[in-house]
Design a protein around this motif. Structure first.
Motif, mmCIF file in Angstrom:
data_model
loop_
_atom_site.group_PDB
_atom_site.id
_atom_site.type_symbol
_atom_site.label_atom_id
_atom_site.label_comp_id
_atom_site.label_asym_id
_atom_site.label_seq_id
_atom_site.Cartn_x
_atom_site.Cartn_y
_atom_site.Cartn_z
ATOM 1 N N ARG A 123 -5.833 48.736 -47.852
ATOM 2 C CA ARG A 123 -4.609 48.588 -47.080
ATOM 3 C C ARG A 123 -4.962 48.309 -45.624
ATOM 4 N NH1 ARG A 123 -3.219 47.962 -51.378
ATOM 5 N NH2 ARG A 123 -1.504 48.892 -52.577
ATOM 6 N N ASP A 124 -4.307 47.301 -45.047
ATOM 7 C CA ASP A 124 -4.517 46.898 -43.651
ATOM 8 C C ASP A 124 -3.700 47.800 -42.730
ATOM 9 O OD1 ASP A 124 -4.836 45.583 -41.224
ATOM 10 O OD2 ASP A 124 -3.455 43.946 -41.766
ATOM 11 N N THR A 125 -4.366 48.496 -41.825
ATOM 12 C CA THR A 125 -3.648 49.370 -40.884
ATOM 13 C C THR A 125 -3.218 48.631 -39.622
ATOM 14 O OG1 THR A 125 -5.680 50.068 -39.760
ATOM 15 C CG2 THR A 125 -4.967 51.369 -41.668
ATOM 16 N N ALA A 126 -3.881 47.514 -39.290
ATOM 17 C CA ALA A 126 -3.534 46.722 -38.101
ATOM 18 C C ALA A 126 -3.474 47.573 -36.828
ATOM 19 C CB ALA A 126 -2.204 46.003 -38.307
ATOM 20 N N ALA A 127 -4.280 48.633 -36.776
ATOM 21 C CA ALA A 127 -4.337 49.529 -35.615
ATOM 22 C C ALA A 127 -3.009 50.214 -35.327
ATOM 23 C CB ALA A 127 -4.840 48.786 -34.370
ATOM 24 N N ASP A 128 -2.177 50.399 -36.338
ATOM 25 C CA ASP A 128 -0.846 50.981 -36.190
ATOM 26 C C ASP A 128 -0.811 52.345 -36.883
ATOM 27 O OD1 ASP A 128 1.823 51.745 -36.405
ATOM 28 O OD2 ASP A 128 2.532 49.693 -36.694
ATOM 29 N N PRO A 129 -0.680 53.434 -36.133
ATOM 30 C CA PRO A 129 -0.679 54.766 -36.760
ATOM 31 C C PRO A 129 0.411 54.942 -37.811
ATOM 32 C CG PRO A 129 -0.986 54.966 -34.388
ATOM 33 C CD PRO A 129 -0.637 53.535 -34.652
ATOM 34 N N ARG A 130 1.621 54.425 -37.537
ATOM 35 C CA ARG A 130 2.698 54.595 -38.512
ATOM 36 C C ARG A 130 2.434 53.803 -39.783
ATOM 37 N NH1 ARG A 130 7.863 53.640 -34.675
ATOM 38 N NH2 ARG A 130 6.406 52.109 -33.845
ATOM 39 N N ARG A 131 1.836 52.643 -39.623
ATOM 40 C CA ARG A 131 1.469 51.853 -40.804
ATOM 41 C C ARG A 131 0.399 52.576 -41.621
ATOM 42 N NH1 ARG A 131 0.535 45.331 -40.539
ATOM 43 N NH2 ARG A 131 -0.327 45.007 -42.628
ATOM 44 N N ALA A 132 -0.513 53.232 -40.937
ATOM 45 C CA ALA A 132 -1.547 54.001 -41.631
ATOM 46 C C ALA A 132 -0.942 55.175 -42.393
ATOM 47 C CB ALA A 132 -2.586 54.498 -40.631
ATOM 48 N N GLU A 133 -0.003 55.862 -41.769
ATOM 49 C CA GLU A 133 0.664 56.981 -42.446
ATOM 50 C C GLU A 133 1.364 56.508 -43.717
ATOM 51 O OE1 GLU A 133 1.759 59.826 -38.622
ATOM 52 O OE2 GLU A 133 3.186 58.308 -39.325
ATOM 53 N N ALA A 134 2.041 55.373 -43.624
ATOM 54 C CA ALA A 134 2.730 54.832 -44.799
ATOM 55 C C ALA A 134 1.727 54.452 -45.884
ATOM 56 C CB ALA A 134 3.574 53.622 -44.403
ATOM 57 N N ALA A 135 0.589 53.906 -45.467
ATOM 58 C CA ALA A 135 -0.440 53.532 -46.438
ATOM 59 C C ALA A 135 -1.006 54.759 -47.141
ATOM 60 C CB ALA A 135 -1.555 52.758 -45.742
ATOM 61 N N VAL A 136 -1.217 55.839 -46.395
ATOM 62 C CA VAL A 136 -1.720 57.072 -46.993
ATOM 63 C C VAL A 136 -0.746 57.580 -48.055
ATOM 64 C CG1 VAL A 136 -2.257 59.506 -46.559
ATOM 65 C CG2 VAL A 136 -3.119 57.736 -45.011
#
Length: 355
Positions: free
Chosen positions: A55-68
């Motif tokens: 999953r690409d996080t694109a340096a975005d914390p909220r995107r990372a949380e959603a990916a987790v």
């Protein structure tokens, strides 16, 4: 990606699009993928293939949380990866809340979680240790008036504080400059070193060009502790101006047989010399594969294994322990170097200091 029947899945968090440091993400992913391929060539995990769900996080914390959260629902046994510290902190916090093991590859922020957790371990050194090594390099090189061009960020603020705390007892000062007016402020402050605590490629590239082109600053050392100059994009954008900029990397003075073999394979995969980030990716999967082989894919069982890990990595033996002020299981410690591109041969790296 088509899920393999019976596969043991690992979720991979990687910055692959802007504003993430895309080249670092590609190196991280190359290391992860190489190791997964080798695990499967050797029979997988008790006969089951190992599968990477990226999953690409694109340096975005909220995107990372959603990916987790998504990866947790997909049933991955564990999480791996991430390069950006602020993003990794968001991912680690969510993984801790969900009871999902996370082996962080590259992020260095000391406070990766708010408090102690059994679910998260880390391969990269803590920022306090690595950046103190960089401060020691500055002291050894005679720098007592240090300036930092810093953008707003927990990571950059932490780095500034570490530098100041390490340098101050030696009579050195650390002055924060506005990244938009670096040149004039450097002259006014009579700083001998400027540290770039800013994004890459911009504004880092523009700041380097402006400083290099001002004859009043010909003797000022430009440094980039976070490691931007190791990436090929840095050299492509700056050419000779990008040489002589010391940065931190996490490699030993000389790679052992495993490291040398992996370096050759990564070089073929990437089409260029691998950065230390690629080795971090490879070591991440190496650790997780060993844990999965010995204790299965049960999430709680994986988390219980961190203190018992004993794995030969590309950069030395890997074991995890509890370190003061760090709430995750930590490899203490990866090798740390201060390195720059040789001004006489920008394609070659010089080791200036080790810690």
């Amino acid at each position: 990606m088509v899920t393999q029947v019976g596969a043991v899945r690992i979720g991979a968090l990687v910055p692959l699009t802007r504003p993430g440091w895309v080249e670092a993400g590609r190196h991280l992913l190359a290391g992860l993928e190489l190791a997964v391929g080798e695990v499967n060539d050797a029979g997988g995990i008790a006969g089951r293939p190992l599968e990477l769900v990226v999953r690409d996080t694109a340096a975005d914390p909220r995107r990372a949380e959603a990916a987790v959260e998504e990866l947790g629902r997909l049933g991955v046994a564990a999480l791996a990866g991430e390069y950006h510290s602020v993003v990794a902190r968001a991912a680690a916090t969510r993984a801790d809340a969900l009871g999902l093991p996370f082996l962080c590859s590259s992020a260095v922020l000391d406070a990766l979680t708010e408090g102690p957790t059994e679910w998260v371990a880390r391969l990269a050194p803590a920022q306090s240790r690595a950046w103190r090594t960089y401060a020691d390099f500055l002291l050894g090189a005679g720098h007592r008036r240090v300036a930092v061009a810093a953008e707003p960020s927990v990571y950059w603020a932490s780095g500034t504080r570490i530098m100041r705390d390490r340098l101050a007892p030696h009579g050195a000062t650390v002055t924060e400059l506005d990244p938009r007016s670096v040149v004039d402020e450097l002259v006014e402050r009579r700083a001998t070193a400027l540290l770039l605590l800013v994004g890459h490629p911009e504004p880092a590239v523009s700041i380097v060009r402006a400083v290099r082109r001002d004859p009043r600053l010909a003797e000022v050392l430009i440094g980039a502790p976070a490691g931007q100059p190791e990436l090929a994009e840095w050299s492509a954008l700056l050419g000779d101006d990008g040489a002589g900029v010391p940065f931190l990397r996490y490699l030993p003075e000389r790679l052992g047989p495993l490291g040398a073999r992996v370096e050759a394979a990564l070089r073929e995969r990437l089409g260029r010399a691998p950065s230390f980030v690629a080795f971090e990716g490879y070591d991440t999967v190496t650790v997780l594969a060993e844990v999965l082989r010995s204790h299965g894919a049960d999430r709680a069982g994986i988390a219980e294994c961190w203190p018992r890990v004993a794995v030969e990595g590309t950069r030395g033996p890997i074991r995890f322990s509890r370190e003061p002020g760090i709430g995750v299981w930590q490899w203490a410690w990866p090798p740390i170097q201060v390195v720059d591109r040789d001004p006489a041969e920008p394609g070659r790296f010089r080791v200036l200091h080790t810690g």
